[in-house]
Write a protein that holds these residues in place. Structure first.
Motif, mmCIF file in Angstrom:
data_model
loop_
_atom_site.group_PDB
_atom_site.id
_atom_site.type_symbol
_atom_site.label_atom_id
_atom_site.label_comp_id
_atom_site.label_asym_id
_atom_site.label_seq_id
_atom_site.Cartn_x
_atom_site.Cartn_y
_atom_site.Cartn_z
ATOM 1 N N LEU A 95 0.867 -1.171 0.000
ATOM 2 C CA LEU A 95 0.000 0.000 0.000
ATOM 3 C C LEU A 95 0.906 1.224 0.000
ATOM 4 O O LEU A 95 1.725 1.390 0.902
ATOM 5 C CB LEU A 95 -0.903 -0.011 1.231
ATOM 6 C CG LEU A 95 -1.613 -1.340 1.507
ATOM 7 C CD1 LEU A 95 -2.351 -1.287 2.825
ATOM 8 C CD2 LEU A 95 -2.541 -1.704 0.375
ATOM 9 N N ASN A 96 0.747 2.088 -1.002
ATOM 10 C CA ASN A 96 1.678 3.187 -1.187
ATOM 11 C C ASN A 96 0.929 4.500 -1.349
ATOM 12 O O ASN A 96 0.035 4.612 -2.199
ATOM 13 C CB ASN A 96 2.536 2.894 -2.427
ATOM 14 C CG ASN A 96 3.674 3.850 -2.595
ATOM 15 O OD1 ASN A 96 3.532 5.049 -2.403
ATOM 16 N ND2 ASN A 96 4.810 3.318 -2.980
ATOM 17 N N ALA A 97 1.295 5.507 -0.577
ATOM 18 C CA ALA A 97 0.644 6.823 -0.655
ATOM 19 C C ALA A 97 0.843 7.463 -2.027
ATOM 20 O O ALA A 97 -0.035 8.184 -2.510
ATOM 21 C CB ALA A 97 1.185 7.742 0.433
ATOM 22 N N GLU A 98 1.972 7.196 -2.673
ATOM 23 C CA GLU A 98 2.277 7.831 -3.960
ATOM 24 C C GLU A 98 1.378 7.333 -5.090
ATOM 25 O O GLU A 98 1.166 8.044 -6.064
ATOM 26 C CB GLU A 98 3.743 7.621 -4.313
ATOM 27 C CG GLU A 98 4.674 8.373 -3.378
ATOM 28 C CD GLU A 98 6.135 8.145 -3.706
ATOM 29 O OE1 GLU A 98 6.446 7.557 -4.767
ATOM 30 O OE2 GLU A 98 6.967 8.553 -2.885
ATOM 31 N N ILE A 118 -6.839 13.286 0.530
ATOM 32 C CA ILE A 118 -7.063 12.093 1.347
ATOM 33 C C ILE A 118 -7.133 10.863 0.443
ATOM 34 O O ILE A 118 -7.791 10.885 -0.593
ATOM 35 C CB ILE A 118 -8.412 12.205 2.103
ATOM 36 C CG1 ILE A 118 -8.433 13.421 3.016
ATOM 37 C CG2 ILE A 118 -8.731 10.921 2.847
ATOM 38 C CD1 ILE A 118 -7.835 13.231 4.351
ATOM 39 N N GLY A 119 -6.472 9.791 0.867
ATOM 40 C CA GLY A 119 -6.565 8.497 0.198
ATOM 41 C C GLY A 119 -7.081 7.464 1.177
ATOM 42 O O GLY A 119 -6.304 6.885 1.936
ATOM 43 N N ARG A 120 -8.392 7.283 1.199
ATOM 44 C CA ARG A 120 -9.001 6.330 2.149
ATOM 45 C C ARG A 120 -8.613 4.900 1.777
ATOM 46 O O ARG A 120 -8.594 4.529 0.617
ATOM 47 C CB ARG A 120 -10.513 6.494 2.160
ATOM 48 C CG ARG A 120 -10.914 7.864 2.683
ATOM 49 C CD ARG A 120 -12.395 7.972 2.948
ATOM 50 N NE ARG A 120 -12.721 9.311 3.367
ATOM 51 C CZ ARG A 120 -12.594 9.768 4.610
ATOM 52 N NH1 ARG A 120 -12.160 8.948 5.548
ATOM 53 N NH2 ARG A 120 -12.906 11.012 4.911
ATOM 54 N N PHE A 138 -9.165 -1.913 11.869
ATOM 55 C CA PHE A 138 -9.141 -0.459 11.949
ATOM 56 C C PHE A 138 -9.409 0.118 10.566
ATOM 57 O O PHE A 138 -9.375 -0.599 9.574
ATOM 58 C CB PHE A 138 -7.785 0.045 12.469
ATOM 59 C CG PHE A 138 -6.611 -0.460 11.659
ATOM 60 C CD1 PHE A 138 -6.245 0.139 10.459
ATOM 61 C CD2 PHE A 138 -5.875 -1.554 12.095
ATOM 62 C CE1 PHE A 138 -5.179 -0.330 9.707
ATOM 63 C CE2 PHE A 138 -4.799 -2.028 11.353
ATOM 64 C CZ PHE A 138 -4.460 -1.410 10.152
ATOM 65 N N ASP A 139 -9.670 1.418 10.515
ATOM 66 C CA ASP A 139 -9.735 2.143 9.245
ATOM 67 C C ASP A 139 -8.463 2.960 9.122
ATOM 68 O O ASP A 139 -7.793 3.252 10.130
ATOM 69 C CB ASP A 139 -10.954 3.074 9.220
ATOM 70 C CG ASP A 139 -12.259 2.326 9.068
ATOM 71 O OD1 ASP A 139 -12.304 1.369 8.267
ATOM 72 O OD2 ASP A 139 -13.232 2.690 9.739
ATOM 73 N N ALA A 140 -8.134 3.373 7.905
ATOM 74 C CA ALA A 140 -6.922 4.156 7.696
ATOM 75 C C ALA A 140 -7.069 5.016 6.454
ATOM 76 O O ALA A 140 -7.944 4.774 5.612
ATOM 77 C CB ALA A 140 -5.709 3.232 7.567
ATOM 78 N N MET A 141 -6.205 6.016 6.365
ATOM 79 C CA MET A 141 -6.157 6.850 5.168
ATOM 80 C C MET A 141 -4.810 7.553 5.091
ATOM 81 O O MET A 141 -4.140 7.773 6.100
ATOM 82 C CB MET A 141 -7.299 7.872 5.165
ATOM 83 C CG MET A 141 -7.297 8.861 6.282
ATOM 84 S SD MET A 141 -8.814 9.847 6.198
ATOM 85 C CE MET A 141 -8.642 10.829 7.674
ATOM 86 N N TRP A 142 -4.409 7.829 3.860
ATOM 87 C CA TRP A 142 -3.247 8.665 3.600
ATOM 88 C C TRP A 142 -3.723 10.101 3.640
ATOM 89 O O TRP A 142 -4.793 10.415 3.109
ATOM 90 C CB TRP A 142 -2.654 8.385 2.221
ATOM 91 C CG TRP A 142 -2.240 6.968 1.967
ATOM 92 C CD1 TRP A 142 -2.854 6.071 1.149
ATOM 93 C CD2 TRP A 142 -1.125 6.290 2.528
ATOM 94 N NE1 TRP A 142 -2.187 4.883 1.173
ATOM 95 C CE2 TRP A 142 -1.109 4.983 2.007
ATOM 96 C CE3 TRP A 142 -0.127 6.666 3.426
ATOM 97 C CZ2 TRP A 142 -0.142 4.060 2.348
ATOM 98 C CZ3 TRP A 142 0.842 5.735 3.769
ATOM 99 C CH2 TRP A 142 0.830 4.439 3.235
ATOM 100 N N CYS A 143 -2.949 10.980 4.243
ATOM 101 C CA CYS A 143 -3.252 12.412 4.264
ATOM 102 C C CYS A 143 -2.058 13.141 3.662
ATOM 103 O O CYS A 143 -0.937 12.995 4.162
ATOM 104 C CB CYS A 143 -3.481 12.901 5.687
ATOM 105 S SG CYS A 143 -4.821 12.057 6.549
#
Length: 130
Positions: free
Chosen positions: A4-7, A19-21, A33-38
């Motif tokens: 899983l990559n934010a880029e 935001i990248g949910r 859990f839930d997560a997201m890139w900010c």
């Protein structure tokens, strides 16, 4: 194993940031859990946020200021968080994230989950062998 990559994440505009949910990934049903890139632009800040979930915010790129956003003007505290720092934000703790850089984006991984109800207290009146 999943990468899983934010880029390469699909990002949308929310809270004055990108935001990248993690709901975009097929693995979310496996996670507790839930997560997201900010992604916060250079010199930018998130909007004030306050939610019921506990949040672990990990700075994965850049340098941040986490502001404990009080309702009283001028009462806010800021804590600097360099890359590799994790900030634990309590349930219903108002906060703002600021990008300290004027040239580079800030990337934060936000992991959040519902606050657990406290465990019931053990009975104080029990005796051994009863």
């Amino acid at each position: 194993m999943e990468k899983l990559n934010a880029e390469t994440a699909r990002l949308t505009d929310e809270y004055s940031i990108r935001i990248g949910r993690w709901s975009q990934y097929a693995i979310t049903e496996q996670l507790p859990f839930d997560a997201m890139w900010c992604v916060i632009p250079p010199g930018g800040s998130s909007q004030r946020d306050c939610h019921d979930e506990v949040e672990l915010a990990v700075v994965v790129g850049g340098n941040a200021d986490f502001e404990h956003a009080e309702d009283t003007p001028g009462a806010a505290e800021r804590t600097e968080a360099a890359q590799g720092t994790a900030m634990l934000l309590g349930s219903n703790e108002p906060h703002i994230v600021h990008n300290r850089s004027t040239t580079e984006p800030l990337v934060v991984l936000s992991v959040y989950w519902p606050q657990q109800a406290p465990a019931p207290a053990a009975s104080a009146g029990t005796e051994a062998g009863s």
